[in-house]
Design a protein around this motif. Structure first.
Motif, PDB file in Angstrom:
ATOM      1  N   LYS A  47       0.746  -1.262  -0.154  1.00 10.09           N
ATOM      2  CA  LYS A  47      -0.100   0.015   0.039  1.00 10.09           C
ATOM      3  C   LYS A  47       0.819   1.184   0.096  1.00 10.09           C
ATOM      4  CE  LYS A  47      -3.525   0.156   2.743  1.00 10.09           C
ATOM      5  NZ  LYS A  47      -4.776   0.136   2.665  1.00 10.09           N
ATOM      6  N   HIS A  48       2.184   1.173   0.712  1.00  3.56           N
ATOM      7  CA  HIS A  48       2.745   2.281   0.658  1.00  3.56           C
ATOM      8  C   HIS A  48       3.642   2.799  -0.558  1.00  3.56           C
ATOM      9  CE1 HIS A  48       5.670   5.294   2.270  1.00  3.56           C
ATOM     10  NE2 HIS A  48       6.617   4.653   1.520  1.00  3.56           N
ATOM     11  N   CYS A  49       4.179   1.602  -1.228  1.00  2.00           N
ATOM     12  CA  CYS A  49       4.894   1.555  -2.387  1.00  2.00           C
ATOM     13  C   CYS A  49       4.074   1.416  -3.697  1.00  2.00           C
ATOM     14  CB  CYS A  49       6.305   1.073  -2.364  1.00  2.00           C
ATOM     15  SG  CYS A  49       6.110  -0.961  -2.399  1.00  2.00           S
ATOM     16  N   ARG A  50       3.051   0.913  -3.523  1.00  4.44           N
ATOM     17  CA  ARG A  50       2.246   0.520  -4.737  1.00  4.44           C
ATOM     18  C   ARG A  50       2.996  -0.346  -5.907  1.00  4.44           C
ATOM     19  NH1 ARG A  50      -2.730   0.148  -2.838  1.00  4.44           N
ATOM     20  NH2 ARG A  50      -3.228   2.030  -1.764  1.00  4.44           N
ATOM     21  N   ASN A  51       3.971  -1.308  -5.231  1.00  9.61           N
ATOM     22  CA  ASN A  51       4.729  -2.112  -6.087  1.00  9.61           C
ATOM     23  C   ASN A  51       4.704  -3.534  -5.338  1.00  9.61           C
ATOM     24  OD1 ASN A  51       7.007  -1.428  -8.164  1.00  9.61           O
ATOM     25  ND2 ASN A  51       8.002  -2.886  -6.834  1.00  9.61           N
ATOM     26  N   PRO A  52       5.095  -4.584  -6.109  1.00  9.17           N
ATOM     27  CA  PRO A  52       5.270  -5.852  -5.337  1.00  9.17           C
ATOM     28  C   PRO A  52       6.535  -5.800  -4.566  1.00  9.17           C
ATOM     29  CG  PRO A  52       5.042  -6.092  -7.701  1.00  9.17           C
ATOM     30  CD  PRO A  52       5.236  -4.627  -7.435  1.00  9.17           C
ATOM     31  N   ARG A  81       8.928   3.321   8.378  1.00  6.26           N
ATOM     32  CA  ARG A  81       9.895   4.088   7.802  1.00  6.26           C
ATOM     33  C   ARG A  81      10.433   3.531   6.525  1.00  6.26           C
ATOM     34  NH1 ARG A  81      14.990   7.383  10.727  1.00  6.26           N
ATOM     35  NH2 ARG A  81      15.809   8.339   8.728  1.00  6.26           N
ATOM     36  N   ALA A  82      10.611   4.099   5.414  1.00  4.30           N
ATOM     37  CA  ALA A  82      11.158   3.831   4.151  1.00  4.30           C
ATOM     38  C   ALA A  82      12.599   4.379   4.088  1.00  4.30           C
ATOM     39  CB  ALA A  82      10.447   4.182   2.974  1.00  4.30           C
ATOM     40  N   PHE A  83      13.377   3.418   3.315  1.00  8.49           N
ATOM     41  CA  PHE A  83      14.794   3.762   3.183  1.00  8.49           C
ATOM     42  C   PHE A  83      14.872   4.143   1.710  1.00  8.49           C
ATOM     43  CE2 PHE A  83      14.369   1.728   7.300  1.00  8.49           C
ATOM     44  CZ  PHE A  83      14.809   2.511   8.125  1.00  8.49           C
ATOM     45  N   ASN A  84      15.806   3.237   1.157  1.00 14.20           N
ATOM     46  CA  ASN A  84      15.725   3.721  -0.371  1.00 14.20           C
ATOM     47  C   ASN A  84      15.097   2.549  -1.048  1.00 14.20           C
ATOM     48  OD1 ASN A  84      16.940   4.197  -2.875  1.00 14.20           O
ATOM     49  ND2 ASN A  84      18.478   2.583  -2.786  1.00 14.20           N
ATOM     50  N   THR A  85      15.162   1.357  -1.007  1.00 15.76           N
ATOM     51  CA  THR A  85      14.459   0.417  -1.551  1.00 15.76           C
ATOM     52  C   THR A  85      13.680  -0.395  -0.380  1.00 15.76           C
ATOM     53  OG1 THR A  85      15.850  -1.493  -1.766  1.00 15.76           O
ATOM     54  CG2 THR A  85      15.714   0.229  -3.645  1.00 15.76           C
ATOM     55  N   SER A  86      13.942  -0.397   0.761  1.00 15.08           N
ATOM     56  CA  SER A  86      13.463  -1.106   1.785  1.00 15.08           C
ATOM     57  C   SER A  86      12.431  -0.231   2.583  1.00 15.08           C
ATOM     58  CB  SER A  86      14.377  -1.914   2.542  1.00 15.08           C
ATOM     59  OG  SER A  86      15.264  -0.788   3.300  1.00 15.08           O
ATOM     60  N   VAL A 123      13.987  -1.773  -6.238  1.00 16.60           N
ATOM     61  CA  VAL A 123      13.538  -0.340  -6.889  1.00 16.60           C
ATOM     62  C   VAL A 123      13.125   0.525  -5.673  1.00 16.60           C
ATOM     63  CG1 VAL A 123      12.723  -1.266  -8.949  1.00 16.60           C
ATOM     64  CG2 VAL A 123      11.088  -1.227  -7.193  1.00 16.60           C
ATOM     65  N   PRO A 124      13.417   1.771  -5.888  1.00 16.52           N
ATOM     66  CA  PRO A 124      13.382   2.972  -4.657  1.00 16.52           C
ATOM     67  C   PRO A 124      11.683   2.936  -4.489  1.00 16.52           C
ATOM     68  CG  PRO A 124      14.723   3.949  -6.536  1.00 16.52           C
ATOM     69  CD  PRO A 124      14.178   2.433  -7.121  1.00 16.52           C
ATOM     70  N   VAL A 125      11.556   3.311  -3.202  1.00 20.62           N
ATOM     71  CA  VAL A 125      10.106   3.429  -2.779  1.00 20.62           C
ATOM     72  C   VAL A 125      10.112   4.714  -1.796  1.00 20.62           C
ATOM     73  CG1 VAL A 125       9.910   1.049  -2.178  1.00 20.62           C
ATOM     74  CG2 VAL A 125      10.837   2.649  -0.388  1.00 20.62           C
ATOM     75  N   PRO A 126       8.897   5.449  -2.159  1.00 23.88           N
ATOM     76  CA  PRO A 126       8.597   6.842  -1.374  1.00 23.88           C
ATOM     77  C   PRO A 126       9.034   6.883  -0.012  1.00 23.88           C
ATOM     78  CG  PRO A 126       6.479   5.871  -2.297  1.00 23.88           C
ATOM     79  CD  PRO A 126       7.738   4.922  -2.433  1.00 23.88           C
ATOM     80  N   PRO A 127       9.252   7.993   0.360  1.00 23.54           N
ATOM     81  CA  PRO A 127       9.588   8.115   2.021  1.00 23.54           C
ATOM     82  C   PRO A 127       8.376   8.116   2.859  1.00 23.54           C
ATOM     83  CG  PRO A 127      10.285  10.187   0.834  1.00 23.54           C
ATOM     84  CD  PRO A 127       9.766   9.284  -0.353  1.00 23.54           C
ATOM     85  N   VAL A 128       8.507   7.884   3.887  1.00 26.13           N
ATOM     86  CA  VAL A 128       7.154   8.031   4.897  1.00 26.13           C
ATOM     87  C   VAL A 128       7.446   9.562   5.535  1.00 26.13           C
ATOM     88  CG1 VAL A 128       6.416   7.428   7.080  1.00 26.13           C
ATOM     89  CG2 VAL A 128       7.296   5.436   5.461  1.00 26.13           C
TER      90      VAL A 128
END
Ligand SMILES: CC(C)(COP(=O)(O)OP(=O)(O)OC[C@H]1O[C@@H](n2cnc3c(N)ncnc32)[C@H](O)[C@@H]1OP(=O)(O)O)[C@@H](O)C(=O)NCCC(=O)NCCS
Length: 156
Positions: A47-52, A81-86, A123-128
């Motif tokens: 839900k956060h990153c809208r990616n598998p 919290r989101a970091f780069n891809t995690s 792949v990169p994820v959006p920050p929280v």
């Protein structure tokens, strides 16, 4: 990348404890609870990153109260919290006795999910964007836990 609020990733999941998943004492297997924690956590991460996503790690888990067959397992997960891809996701588990209407805390866990492409590349994820005091505290502590995790991670 534009940040996302914690409230956008909140995932709630419940399942009735059924006899197929019981141990010899008539309680739900700890492994079944771990499975539900992984699912609820993955839903919040997606839900956060809208990616598998894939599960990269699960931190320590304690089981504080047993779940009896016929009771409802309830889980609530959100991205701390989101970091780069995690992303670090916190999951809290309760048991609800549907007849008595009582609720108890069963377990809490922190999991790390990584957003991946079809071929498994991260792949990169959006920050929280934390809003409340509790979210801000969890955000800070997630940074400390990440340091510890990465120092202790096993690589082949
Ligand atoms: C998770 C996985 C994608 C990481 O791949 P990798 O080659 O180590 O990738 P990287 O070193 O580039 O790390 C990618 C991210 O994962 C994080 N990561 C990797 N291992 C981790 C661990 N054990 N705990 C926490 N985070 C971890 C890294 O910190 C990095 O995060 P960042 O981009 O936010 O800084 C890879 O190990 C994998 O696919 N594992 C199997 C996942 C799976 O199948 N899970 C289901 C259970 S079997």
């Amino acid at each position: 990348m534009q940040g996302r609020y914690v409230r956008e990733s909140i995932s709630e999941y419940s399942e009735l404890a059924l006899p197929n998943d019981a141990n010899g004492r008539g309680n739900l297997l700890g492994g079944k609870i771990m499975h539900l924690v992984d699912l609820a956590g993955a839903i919040a991460a997606m839900k956060h990153c809208r990616n598998p996503v894939v599960t990269a790690s699960v931190d320590h888990m304690d089981f504080i109260s047993p779940v009896r067959i016929g009771q409802l397992v309830r889980l609530r997960a959100s991205v701390n919290r989101a970091f780069n891809t995690s992303m670090e996701v916190g999951v809290k588990v309760w048991v609800e006795d549907l007849i008595r209407g009582e609720e108890k805390h069963v377990s809490s866990a922190f999991l790390t999910f990584v957003a991946v492409t079809k071929d498994g590349r991260s792949v990169p994820v959006p920050p929280v964007v934390p809003e409340t005091d509790v979210e801000k505290r969890r955000f800070e502590q997630a940074g400390e836990r990440r340091e510890y995790r990465l120092q202790h991670r096993r690589r082949e």
